[in-house]
Write a protein that holds these residues in place. Structure first.
Motif, short mmCIF file in Angstrom:
data_model
loop_
_atom_site.label_atom_id
_atom_site.label_comp_id
_atom_site.label_asym_id
_atom_site.label_seq_id
_atom_site.Cartn_x
_atom_site.Cartn_y
_atom_site.Cartn_z
N ASN A 1 -3.81 -1.19 -9.34
CA ASN A 1 -2.84 -1.27 -8.29
C ASN A 1 -3.10 -2.01 -7.22
OD1 ASN A 1 -1.68 0.93 -9.80
ND2 ASN A 1 -2.76 2.48 -8.61
N PHE A 2 -2.19 -2.64 -6.53
CA PHE A 2 -2.39 -3.70 -5.44
C PHE A 2 -1.97 -2.89 -4.18
CE2 PHE A 2 -3.25 -6.86 -8.10
CZ PHE A 2 -3.79 -7.96 -7.37
N LYS A 3 -2.84 -3.00 -3.11
CA LYS A 3 -2.21 -2.40 -1.68
C LYS A 3 -1.68 -3.67 -0.99
CE LYS A 3 -4.09 -0.27 2.20
NZ LYS A 3 -5.20 0.58 2.94
N ALA A 4 -0.33 -3.41 -0.64
CA ALA A 4 0.52 -4.45 0.08
C ALA A 4 -0.31 -5.06 1.34
CB ALA A 4 1.81 -3.82 0.39
N PHE A 5 0.20 -6.18 1.51
CA PHE A 5 -0.30 -7.07 2.58
C PHE A 5 0.02 -6.52 3.95
CE2 PHE A 5 0.03 -11.05 5.25
CZ PHE A 5 -1.14 -11.15 5.52
N ARG A 6 -0.67 -6.23 4.89
CA ARG A 6 -0.46 -5.57 5.92
C ARG A 6 0.60 -5.75 6.72
NH1 ARG A 6 -5.32 -5.08 9.14
NH2 ARG A 6 -4.10 -4.33 11.01
N LEU A 7 0.78 -7.18 6.85
CA LEU A 7 2.17 -7.61 7.52
C LEU A 7 3.32 -7.12 7.06
CD1 LEU A 7 2.85 -10.01 9.75
CD2 LEU A 7 3.79 -11.25 7.63
N PHE A 8 3.48 -6.82 5.72
CA PHE A 8 4.73 -6.32 5.06
C PHE A 8 5.00 -4.75 5.65
CE2 PHE A 8 4.12 -9.31 1.16
CZ PHE A 8 4.41 -10.23 2.00
N THR A 9 3.92 -4.09 5.82
CA THR A 9 3.92 -2.76 6.19
C THR A 9 3.97 -2.27 7.58
OG1 THR A 9 1.71 -2.40 6.01
CG2 THR A 9 3.03 -2.07 4.10
N GLY A 10 4.50 -3.30 8.51
CA GLY A 10 4.47 -3.17 9.84
C GLY A 10 3.40 -3.15 10.80
N HIS A 11 2.17 -3.44 10.06
CA HIS A 11 0.77 -3.30 10.67
C HIS A 11 0.55 -4.81 11.53
CE1 HIS A 11 -0.25 -0.26 8.07
NE2 HIS A 11 -1.05 0.22 8.75
N GLN A 12 -0.11 -4.44 12.68
CA GLN A 12 -0.40 -5.78 13.41
C GLN A 12 -1.18 -6.78 12.77
OE1 GLN A 12 -1.55 -2.83 13.84
NE2 GLN A 12 -3.57 -2.77 14.71
N THR A 13 -0.82 -7.87 12.57
CA THR A 13 -1.71 -8.86 11.68
C THR A 13 -2.18 -10.19 12.37
OG1 THR A 13 -0.33 -8.19 9.95
CG2 THR A 13 -1.74 -10.27 9.58
N ALA B 1 13.09 -15.92 9.13
CA ALA B 1 13.48 -15.68 7.75
C ALA B 1 12.90 -16.28 6.96
CB ALA B 1 14.79 -15.64 7.73
N GLU B 2 12.64 -17.70 7.12
CA GLU B 2 12.21 -18.68 6.02
C GLU B 2 10.60 -18.32 5.63
OE1 GLU B 2 12.17 -20.88 9.86
OE2 GLU B 2 13.47 -19.57 9.08
N ILE B 3 9.89 -18.03 6.60
CA ILE B 3 8.35 -17.71 6.62
C ILE B 3 8.33 -16.24 5.73
CG2 ILE B 3 6.43 -16.98 7.79
CD1 ILE B 3 6.87 -19.17 9.84
N ARG B 4 9.19 -15.31 5.89
CA ARG B 4 9.19 -13.90 5.41
C ARG B 4 9.54 -14.19 3.70
NH1 ARG B 4 12.57 -9.35 8.32
NH2 ARG B 4 11.88 -9.59 10.45
N ASP B 5 10.48 -15.14 3.48
CA ASP B 5 10.83 -15.42 2.19
C ASP B 5 9.89 -16.09 1.62
OD1 ASP B 5 13.23 -14.41 2.63
OD2 ASP B 5 14.19 -16.37 2.87
N GLU B 6 8.90 -17.06 2.08
CA GLU B 6 7.83 -17.66 1.54
C GLU B 6 6.44 -16.64 1.34
OE1 GLU B 6 5.51 -20.74 -0.20
OE2 GLU B 6 7.62 -20.48 -0.12
N LEU B 7 6.15 -15.94 2.25
CA LEU B 7 5.44 -14.92 2.23
C LEU B 7 5.43 -13.83 0.77
CD1 LEU B 7 4.32 -14.02 5.77
CD2 LEU B 7 2.83 -15.15 4.26
N TRP B 8 6.68 -13.43 0.85
CA TRP B 8 7.11 -12.65 -0.30
C TRP B 8 6.73 -13.44 -1.66
CZ3 TRP B 8 7.09 -7.63 -0.42
CH2 TRP B 8 7.43 -7.14 0.88
#
Length: 306
Positions: free
Chosen positions: A72-84, A116-123
């Motif tokens: 199981n993978f824990k999602a990257f903290r940025l995606f879950t609204g945490h300060q990064t 938006a373009e950085i979000r897309d690339e991270l995902w």
């Protein structure tokens, strides 16, 4: 019943330092993972929360574990609204951030501020890192542990929906930390919200007298998977701001009586899903591994073993 027990991570520094879990000679990353996979059928990759995972590591993990083993993978903290911290981002992406997002007074960035373009690339990179395990059949669920300030307000619901859309084709699980999701007035609504979207509801065990956790709700929202995460019951360290690591925060050793009590609803929930994952997140030294072994013994024939 298919109940699989495991721990959050297998390389915590306190686990290695205590020298009680890994046998002598297990000094390499490969040896440790191979031994862990000989003891448990499941593990949670918690390091993926702190930094973006890589496809090269996922490929190695696939090669070093037996068929049937699950990550199981824990999602990257940025995606879950945490300060990064920008330092947690890939270097090229951190360098590409607009000046308004980073600066001498801004130590952290947030998902809502990402272009938006950085979000897309991270995902794209995140999904790419999962592929070796998905292709080998070793990828379980991707766990989104949303920040305590992510509520049932429209922006919180929109974030959950965006994560669901971004993870189309993958098993997504959600663990909330804000009580608005599962208080008495909204628990049924939230369960329906997850069920309609095919998101696995994460059942939590945590200190009962803290506020930055959701209530424990023993419900299944996906027919294929139920998930239980056991964080320990250490009230003193749960919200400690000076805790050096997760192992300090979740320093708790479940006794046999507590695990025997927990086995009852775990068995019950396992009758309502094709598979049940039980993850011990009390990651100080070998507490999680010992507790997982004890629970497997209590569950006996109900627990899947390597």
């Amino acid at each position: 019943m298919d109940i699989r027990c495991g721990t959050a991570g297998w390389t915590d520094r306190t686990l290695i330092a205590c020298k009680r879990f890994y046998p002598r000679g297990s000094s390499s990353a490969e040896a440790r993972l191979r031994f862990y996979a000989s003891q448990f059928p499941l593990v949670e990759v918690d390091s993926a929360y702190y930094a973006m995972p890589s496809a090269s590591n996922a490929q190695l993990w696939s090669e070093r574990t037996p068929e049937g083993f699950t990550f199981n993978f824990k999602a990257f903290r940025l995606f879950t609204g945490h300060q990064t911290s920008p330092d947690a981002l890939p270097k090229d992406i951190a360098m590409a951030l607009p000046e308004g997002i980073t600066g001498p007074r801004k130590k952290n960035v947030y998902y809502r501020d990402m272009p938006a373009e950085i979000r897309d690339e991270l995902w794209r990179r995140y999904r790419e890192a999962l592929e070796p395990l998905r292709l080998s059949g070793r990828l379980g669920a991707v766990l989104f542990q949303f920040a305590p300030w992510i509520t049932r307000a429209p922006d919180g619901l929109a974030l959950v929906d965006e994560c669901r859309a971004r993870m189309a084709g993958y098993m997504m699980a959600a663990e909330f930390r804000n009580q608005s999701w599962f208080d008495e007035a909204h628990a049924a609504w939230s369960i329906d919200f997850l069920r309609e979207r095919g998101i696995v509801h994460v059942i939590v065990d945590a200190p009962p007298d803290v506020t930055n956790r959701v209530h424990t709700v023993w419900e299944v929202t996906h027919p294929a998977l139920a998930m239980v995460r056991l964080h320990g019951r250490n009230t003193e360290t749960w919200s400690a701001t000076g805790a050096a690591s997760a192992s300090d925060r979740f320093d708790y050793d479940y006794d046999e009586a507590e695990l025997t009590e927990l086995a009852v609803p775990i068995r019950a929930i396992a009758t309502r899903a094709g598979r049940t994952h039980v993850i011990f997140n009390n990651c100080f030294e070998d507490q999680g591994q010992r507790n997982a072994r004890t629970l497997m013994t209590i569950l006996r024939t109900d627990a899947i073993r390597p």
